[in-house]
Design an enzyme around this catalytic site. Structure first.
Site, short mmCIF file in Angstrom:
data_model
loop_
_atom_site.label_atom_id
_atom_site.label_comp_id
_atom_site.label_asym_id
_atom_site.label_seq_id
_atom_site.Cartn_x
_atom_site.Cartn_y
_atom_site.Cartn_z
N LYS A 77 0.84 -1.21 0.00
CA LYS A 77 0.00 0.00 0.00
C LYS A 77 0.87 1.25 0.00
O LYS A 77 2.03 1.23 0.44
CB LYS A 77 -0.95 0.03 1.20
CG LYS A 77 -0.29 0.03 2.59
CD LYS A 77 0.12 1.40 3.09
CE LYS A 77 1.03 1.34 4.31
NZ LYS A 77 1.82 2.53 4.56
N VAL A 123 11.20 -4.94 2.75
CA VAL A 123 10.98 -4.91 4.21
C VAL A 123 11.30 -3.52 4.76
O VAL A 123 12.24 -2.86 4.29
CB VAL A 123 11.90 -5.97 4.88
CG1 VAL A 123 11.81 -5.91 6.40
CG2 VAL A 123 11.53 -7.36 4.38
N ASP A 155 -1.91 -1.94 9.92
CA ASP A 155 -2.23 -1.93 8.49
C ASP A 155 -2.79 -3.27 7.99
O ASP A 155 -3.04 -3.42 6.80
CB ASP A 155 -0.97 -1.60 7.67
CG ASP A 155 -0.45 -0.20 7.95
OD1 ASP A 155 -1.26 0.66 8.36
OD2 ASP A 155 0.76 0.04 7.77
O1 C5P Z 1 0.84 -1.44 14.17
P1 C5P Z 1 2.22 -1.52 13.58
O2 C5P Z 1 2.99 -2.71 14.06
O3 C5P Z 1 2.24 -1.39 12.10
O4 C5P Z 1 2.94 -0.24 14.12
C1 C5P Z 1 4.33 -0.17 14.21
C2 C5P Z 1 4.70 0.99 15.09
O5 C5P Z 1 4.41 2.23 14.42
C3 C5P Z 1 3.95 1.08 16.41
O6 C5P Z 1 4.56 0.30 17.41
C4 C5P Z 1 4.04 2.56 16.73
O7 C5P Z 1 5.30 2.89 17.26
C5 C5P Z 1 3.96 3.19 15.35
N1 C5P Z 1 2.58 3.60 15.02
C6 C5P Z 1 2.03 4.71 15.64
N2 C5P Z 1 0.75 5.09 15.33
C7 C5P Z 1 0.02 4.38 14.43
C8 C5P Z 1 0.57 3.25 13.77
C9 C5P Z 1 1.86 2.88 14.09
O8 C5P Z 1 2.67 5.38 16.44
N3 C5P Z 1 -1.20 4.80 14.15
#
Ligand code: C5P
Length: 328
Positions: free
Chosen positions: A11, A101, A142
């Protein structure tokens, strides 16, 4: 069934508006997700225990322990369905990676989404897409969008989705992959830092800091707002207007951590892109082209310009995670 293979898209975010950090460490977002035709394939097979193997792009950079997002998705789905529905054994997950990645393209979340739809079929657990989205949201912000695909507005930490009611316009993109990676949490932290340091002068991130035409909002607005002009450009199916409305609040933070991206964005715009921005938390840059022909020209010119590791031409919107084959 002896195996199931699912395909899942990467995405980009056409808008990524980021609010202040929440108590749980996540940031409230308003984002316009757009799935593009760069796909990973994930195969699941019954095995003695859960394990993952990776082939293709960036092998060696994907964690292969229990923290692998596809394996976490398998465990989350197992926990969400009645005992016995999934058999007593584990699952061998094989990821054929094309999505780089830590590139801002949600490749890890994509693999989790593909593992969910594949295991849902392997185990005949029969969860709806909505139920899979709920399981997926516990694995990554996501994942739900990777299940849905298309173009959708995301709120909350990105997991609350509303499909965008837009015509079936196909957009032509060039992705410029960087020589390096960015860790999403570090980019969010860098944004918080930038905003805090700019608090004294109204918090505006300057055009120089922003880089390219991505655009930035004043900080600390919670909740961030959906860009009505972008949505009307999407409803009109007007690539030129869409290109002029691309925005990403994380872009200044990504540029501060990866300054070379400034040149990449500038090169794409000089070479005729309708719009350019850092994809998600970066470091991939996404360029919107006026047509398939313009995208090809742009991709060739970008590869020759020496401002990125490699390029890919993709189209969007692409469909979400779906089973492509089942072995019986
Ligand atoms: O949810 P995901 O593992 O993709 O998120 C990775 C990191 O990105 C989270 O641990 C956080 O630090 C940051 N994040 C955030 N706010 C979001 C999505 C992700 O701060 N809405």
């Amino acid at each position: 069934m002896t195996g199931v293979t699912a395909r899942v898209p990467a995405k980009v975010n056409l808008q990524l508006a980021v609010g202040s950090p929440r108590a749980d460490g996540f940031h409230d977002l308003v984002t316009v997700f757009h799935a593009v035709s760069l796909f990973d394939q994930v195969t699941v097979k019954p095995a003695a225990r859960d394990a993952v193997t990776v082939t293709g792009e960036d092998v060696g950079r994907v964690p292969v322990g229990q923290d692998n997002l596809a394996l976490r998705a398998v465990a989350a789905l197992r926990a969400a369905v009645p005992d016995g529905a999934t058999g007593t054994r584990g699952v061998q997950v094989t990821i054929a990676k094309r999505i780089p990645v830590a590139a801002g393209l949600a490749g890890g979340s994509a693999d989790a989404a593909a593992a969910l739809v594949a295991c849902n079929q392997l185990w005949a657990t029969g969860l709806s897409q909505q139920q899979l989205c709920e399981v997926g949201a516990t694995v990554g912000s996501d994942v739900a969008f990777a299940l849905l695909g298309g173009t959708a507005v995301g709120r909350g930490r990105g997991e609350q989705l509303t499909p965008a009611l837009v015509p079936a316009t196909q957009y032509h993109w060039v992705l410029a992959f960087a020589d390096g990676q960015l860790a999403t949490p570090e980019v969010f932290t860098a944004l918080d830092r930038l905003r805090a340091s700019r608090g004294g002068r109204g918090g505006k991130v300057s055009p120089q800091e922003q880089g390219g035409r991505g655009g930035d909002r004043p900080p600390g607005r919670t909740p961030p707002g959906l860009d009505a002009s972008l949505m009307s450009a999407l409803r009109a199916g007007d690539a030129r207007l869409v290109g002029s409305r691309l925005s990403n609040d994380l872009q200044p933070a990504a540029l501060s951590l990866f300054p070379a991206l400034r040149k990449t964005l500038a090169a794409g715009l000089e070479l005729g892109a309708l719009g350019a921005l850092v994809a998600g938390s970066g470091p991939t840059c996404a360029f919107l082209a006026a047509s398939a022909e313009r995208a090809l020209e742009l991709a060739v010119a970008m590869s020759g310009a020496g401002v990125c590791r490699s390029v890919a031409r993709v189209t969007g919107p692409a469909p979400g995670a779906a089973v492509v084959s089942a072995q019986t």
